[in-house]
Design a protein around this motif. Structure first.
Motif, mmCIF file in Angstrom:
data_model
loop_
_atom_site.group_PDB
_atom_site.id
_atom_site.type_symbol
_atom_site.label_atom_id
_atom_site.label_comp_id
_atom_site.label_asym_id
_atom_site.label_seq_id
_atom_site.Cartn_x
_atom_site.Cartn_y
_atom_site.Cartn_z
ATOM 1 N N SER A 172 -13.627 26.944 1.740
ATOM 2 C CA SER A 172 -12.880 27.050 0.494
ATOM 3 C C SER A 172 -11.818 25.968 0.382
ATOM 4 C CB SER A 172 -12.212 28.431 0.395
ATOM 5 O OG SER A 172 -13.178 29.459 0.343
ATOM 6 N N THR A 173 -11.127 25.695 1.477
ATOM 7 C CA THR A 173 -10.061 24.694 1.445
ATOM 8 C C THR A 173 -10.625 23.297 1.243
ATOM 9 O OG1 THR A 173 -8.752 26.084 2.942
ATOM 10 C CG2 THR A 173 -8.063 23.790 2.695
ATOM 11 N N VAL A 174 -11.683 22.965 1.947
ATOM 12 C CA VAL A 174 -12.274 21.637 1.792
ATOM 13 C C VAL A 174 -12.862 21.471 0.394
ATOM 14 C CG1 VAL A 174 -14.068 20.067 2.616
ATOM 15 C CG2 VAL A 174 -12.711 21.378 4.262
ATOM 16 N N ARG A 175 -13.508 22.509 -0.109
ATOM 17 C CA ARG A 175 -14.084 22.421 -1.452
ATOM 18 C C ARG A 175 -13.007 22.174 -2.495
ATOM 19 N NH1 ARG A 175 -14.604 26.231 -5.271
ATOM 20 N NH2 ARG A 175 -14.256 27.951 -3.808
ATOM 21 N N ARG A 176 -11.889 22.895 -2.395
ATOM 22 C CA ARG A 176 -10.818 22.710 -3.372
ATOM 23 C C ARG A 176 -10.168 21.340 -3.236
ATOM 24 N NH1 ARG A 176 -9.429 26.961 -6.487
ATOM 25 N NH2 ARG A 176 -8.739 25.205 -7.750
ATOM 26 N N MET A 216 -4.928 18.961 5.987
ATOM 27 C CA MET A 216 -5.320 20.361 6.188
ATOM 28 C C MET A 216 -4.554 20.856 7.408
ATOM 29 S SD MET A 216 -9.169 21.691 5.882
ATOM 30 C CE MET A 216 -9.651 23.380 6.200
ATOM 31 N N ALA A 217 -3.244 21.103 7.145
ATOM 32 C CA ALA A 217 -2.319 21.357 8.238
ATOM 33 C C ALA A 217 -1.313 22.429 7.859
ATOM 34 C CB ALA A 217 -1.585 20.059 8.594
ATOM 35 N N PRO A 218 -1.161 23.399 8.767
ATOM 36 C CA PRO A 218 -2.017 23.562 9.930
ATOM 37 C C PRO A 218 -3.126 24.562 9.655
ATOM 38 C CG PRO A 218 -0.128 24.997 10.172
ATOM 39 C CD PRO A 218 0.019 24.305 8.838
ATOM 40 N N ILE A 219 -4.183 24.435 10.411
ATOM 41 C CA ILE A 219 -5.206 25.478 10.455
ATOM 42 C C ILE A 219 -4.727 26.512 11.456
ATOM 43 C CG2 ILE A 219 -7.609 25.981 11.032
ATOM 44 C CD1 ILE A 219 -8.193 23.004 10.273
ATOM 45 N N PRO A 265 0.830 -1.211 0.000
ATOM 46 C CA PRO A 265 0.000 0.000 0.000
ATOM 47 C C PRO A 265 0.867 1.264 0.000
ATOM 48 C CG PRO A 265 -0.777 -1.573 1.646
ATOM 49 C CD PRO A 265 0.550 -2.069 1.171
ATOM 50 N N VAL A 266 0.652 2.119 -0.974
ATOM 51 C CA VAL A 266 1.398 3.372 -1.098
ATOM 52 C C VAL A 266 0.390 4.508 -1.158
ATOM 53 C CG1 VAL A 266 2.956 4.745 -2.535
ATOM 54 C CG2 VAL A 266 3.316 2.282 -2.298
ATOM 55 N N ARG A 267 0.578 5.494 -0.303
ATOM 56 C CA ARG A 267 -0.312 6.643 -0.267
ATOM 57 C C ARG A 267 0.525 7.917 -0.251
ATOM 58 N NH1 ARG A 267 -5.513 5.147 1.349
ATOM 59 N NH2 ARG A 267 -5.981 7.286 1.983
ATOM 60 N N ALA A 268 -0.146 9.025 -0.478
ATOM 61 C CA ALA A 268 0.513 10.331 -0.403
ATOM 62 C C ALA A 268 -0.373 11.277 0.382
ATOM 63 C CB ALA A 268 0.784 10.890 -1.802
ATOM 64 N N GLY A 269 0.262 12.244 1.011
ATOM 65 C CA GLY A 269 -0.463 13.287 1.713
ATOM 66 C C GLY A 269 0.128 14.636 1.350
ATOM 67 N N VAL A 270 -0.677 15.486 0.751
ATOM 68 C CA VAL A 270 -0.228 16.824 0.374
ATOM 69 C C VAL A 270 -0.765 17.808 1.409
ATOM 70 C CG1 VAL A 270 -0.346 18.631 -1.371
ATOM 71 C CG2 VAL A 270 -0.119 16.250 -2.070
ATOM 72 N N SER A 271 0.129 18.588 1.972
ATOM 73 C CA SER A 271 -0.258 19.532 3.020
ATOM 74 C C SER A 271 -0.815 20.819 2.415
ATOM 75 C CB SER A 271 0.949 19.846 3.902
ATOM 76 O OG SER A 271 0.626 20.832 4.851
ATOM 77 N N VAL A 272 -2.078 21.090 2.693
ATOM 78 C CA VAL A 272 -2.737 22.321 2.253
ATOM 79 C C VAL A 272 -3.623 22.786 3.416
ATOM 80 C CG1 VAL A 272 -4.155 23.459 0.508
ATOM 81 C CG2 VAL A 272 -2.799 21.451 -0.121
ATOM 82 N N GLY A 273 -3.073 23.621 4.256
ATOM 83 C CA GLY A 273 -3.817 24.071 5.419
ATOM 84 C C GLY A 273 -4.845 25.139 5.105
#
Length: 330
Positions: free
Chosen positions: A236-240, A220-223, A174-182
């Motif tokens: 806006s962040t969740v929608r995008r 979504m880090a950090p808020i 299993p390979v996943r990615a996490g892109v940080s966009v707070g």
């Protein structure tokens, strides 16, 4: 009196003790960034529970990060090494050479049970110096050869360079990615994350990874309390994230551990001085914000993620990709 002055002038200058890591490392400089190359003595590290992250184990080829995010909790690591945890965090990078070989030995050890690992907690594993050292391909191969699950955490489009390697690894583990966009307001990004890619570009990376079959979530880090926690910012962040096809959104409210706390509050004093007293009330002497506040913000984000179908139907919202388009709160 005259004799005393002469003895002081003739005295040897004081010895300034250099950090041990500087004395042991091979040091090179690239475009104003100093890299201390040290032989990796360990590869897999336990993630402290106090970090409040959804990972137990991590592998970090770099310590320090050219992203220069004012809030980065990894600044504490620089402080522990005797390095500058302020401006030096972005301009002095510790490079762990031989990390892939060490990782292979640790993954093959009888006591290792194949637990998932996160890549890049102590510094973005795809920050600009990775273009010089190219440590990540061998690390990905080591994990793939061991069939070990892993998640790559990044803010950088450079991850797409290794997309084929990630896809090959995904065939055996299993390979996943996490892109940080707070947050998606690029005006805030230019102030608090000056060396990072724009939120728009990061979301495009998320979309490309998902299209290629690598499940990618948005961390979504950090808020940032009182700066990016308004209903409009969160929505806006969740929608995008939904438009980028994120498989999940994980909200993480700003933490201020020692090391990061001093640098972030200095930034806050410069950019938003009126908020300093409110931060002092919200955080006190704790690295985490008031529990009621965190619970409320996390609940709002989860409610928005449900409304936009994240984790249930990530293709419901049509993605909009435009590299030239800067994100605002529209």
């Amino acid at each position: 009196m005259h004799a005393v002055q002469e003895s002081l002038l003739d005295a040897a200058p004081p010895v300034i003790e250099r950090p041990r890591i500087e004395r042991q490392a091979v040091t090179r400089t690239f475009d104003g960034v100093t890299c201390h190359e040290v032989r990796a003595r360990s590869a897999v590290e336990r993630v402290p529970e106090t970090a409040e992250l959804p990972f137990q184990w991590s592998v970090s080829p770099y310590r320090g990060c050219e992203g220069a995010c004012a809030y980065c909790a990894a600044r504490r690591g620089h402080r522990q090494l005797g390095l500058d945890a302020g401006a030096g965090f972005a301009s002095t990078i510790v490079v762990k050479t031989g990390l892939a070989d060490r990782l292979r030995r640790e993954l093959a050890a009888p006591r290792w049970e194949g637990a998932p690992v996160a890549l890049g907690l102590a510094g973005d594993c795809y920050q600009p110096v990775e273009e010089i050292y190219r440590l990540m391909p061998s690390i990905v191969r080591a994990l793939a050869d061991a069939g070990n699950p892993f998640t790559v955490l990044t803010k950088s489009p450079l991850i797409l360079r290794d997309l084929d390697l990630l896809r090959e690894a995904a065939k055996v583990a299993p390979v996943r990615a996490g892109v940080s966009v707070g947050f998606v307001d690029d005006r805030v990004r230019r102030s608090v994350e000056p060396g990072a890619a724009t939120p728009q570009r990061r979301l495009e990376v998320c979309a490309e990874l998902n299209d290629a079959g690598i499940p990618c979530e948005v961390l979504m880090a950090p808020i940032l309390p009182l700066i990016t926690d308004s209903p409009d910012h969160l929505r806006s962040t969740v929608r995008r994230a939904a438009e980028a096809g994120a498989v999940r959104v994980t909200p993480i409210v700003l933490r201020l551990p020692t090391g990061a706390r001093e640098w972030y509050l200095a930034w806050l004093e410069r950019e938003h001085p009126g908020l300093v007293p409110r931060y002092q009330a919200l955080y006190g002497r704790s690295p985490t914000a008031d529990a009621d506040y965190r619970t409320r913000i996390i609940a709002q984000v989860r409610s928005l993620a449900e409304a936009y179908g994240i984790g249930r139907d990530s293709r419901r919202w049509r993605r909009r990709r435009s590299p030239a388009r800067q994100l605002t709160l529209a």
